[in-house]
Design an enzyme around this catalytic site. Structure first.
Site, mmCIF file in Angstrom:
data_model
loop_
_atom_site.group_PDB
_atom_site.id
_atom_site.type_symbol
_atom_site.label_atom_id
_atom_site.label_comp_id
_atom_site.label_asym_id
_atom_site.label_seq_id
_atom_site.Cartn_x
_atom_site.Cartn_y
_atom_site.Cartn_z
ATOM 1 C CB SER A 20 5.339 4.111 13.063
ATOM 2 O OG SER A 20 6.041 3.497 12.005
ATOM 3 C CE LYS A 65 6.876 6.190 9.239
ATOM 4 N NZ LYS A 65 6.634 5.899 10.614
#
Length: 156
Positions: A20, A65
């Site tokens: 990701s 993230k």
């Protein structure tokens, strides 16, 4: 003893699992996170920081993230384009081939919470689907890649 103190309070090695955050951070890469900088208020969590946190849906899991929205920001995603406070966010860390065309209604980031996205938007499970990250769940800032050696260096 010094190594234990450094690992407990300053830097912690972490193995990244998943795609990701590509191309900034790749699957199976080893990085150091700075646990000290946020814990003792030496720095605020800022837009663009790559953070490690306990996943709000299952705090036995850690996620990594990029912070997109900080408290007070208005965040909206229109056909894959991120708008923060009504302006398109410049995201040079997201290559065109990793973008998607998702949209998300405008939301205001409340106090002590953060809106986070993965850099590989088409394969990221992030705030667009499960919501915001409470400040108390963020425990580190990704700062340095140490393995593999050909990727050695500071993270941006």
């Amino acid at each position: 003893m010094i190594a234990v103190m450094v690992i407990l309070f300053l830097y912690q090695p972490v193995k990244v699992e998943g795609t990701s955050m590509m191309p900034s951070i790749v699957d199976q890469e080893r990085i150091f996170i700075n646990k000290f900088v946020y814990r003792f208020g030496l720095a605020d969590i800022g837009r663009g920081d790559t953070v490690v946190f306990w996943f709000p849906g299952d705090t036995s899991k850690s996620y990594i993230k990029r912070v997109i929205g900080v408290p007070g920001d208005t965040v909206e995603v229109v056909d894959g384009n991120v708008l923060v406070n009504g302006r398109a966010l410049s995201e040079p860390y997201v290559p065109e081939e990793y973008r998607d065309h998702m949209s998300m209604l405008r939301r205001v980031v409340p106090r002590d919470e953060f809106f986070v996205l993965g850099d590989h938007r088409s394969s990221s499970n992030d705030s667009r689907s499960w919501g915001l990250v409470p400040r108390r769940y963020i425990y580190g800032k990704a700062v340095f890649v140490y393995w593999p050696l050909d990727r050695l260096g500071l993270l941006r």
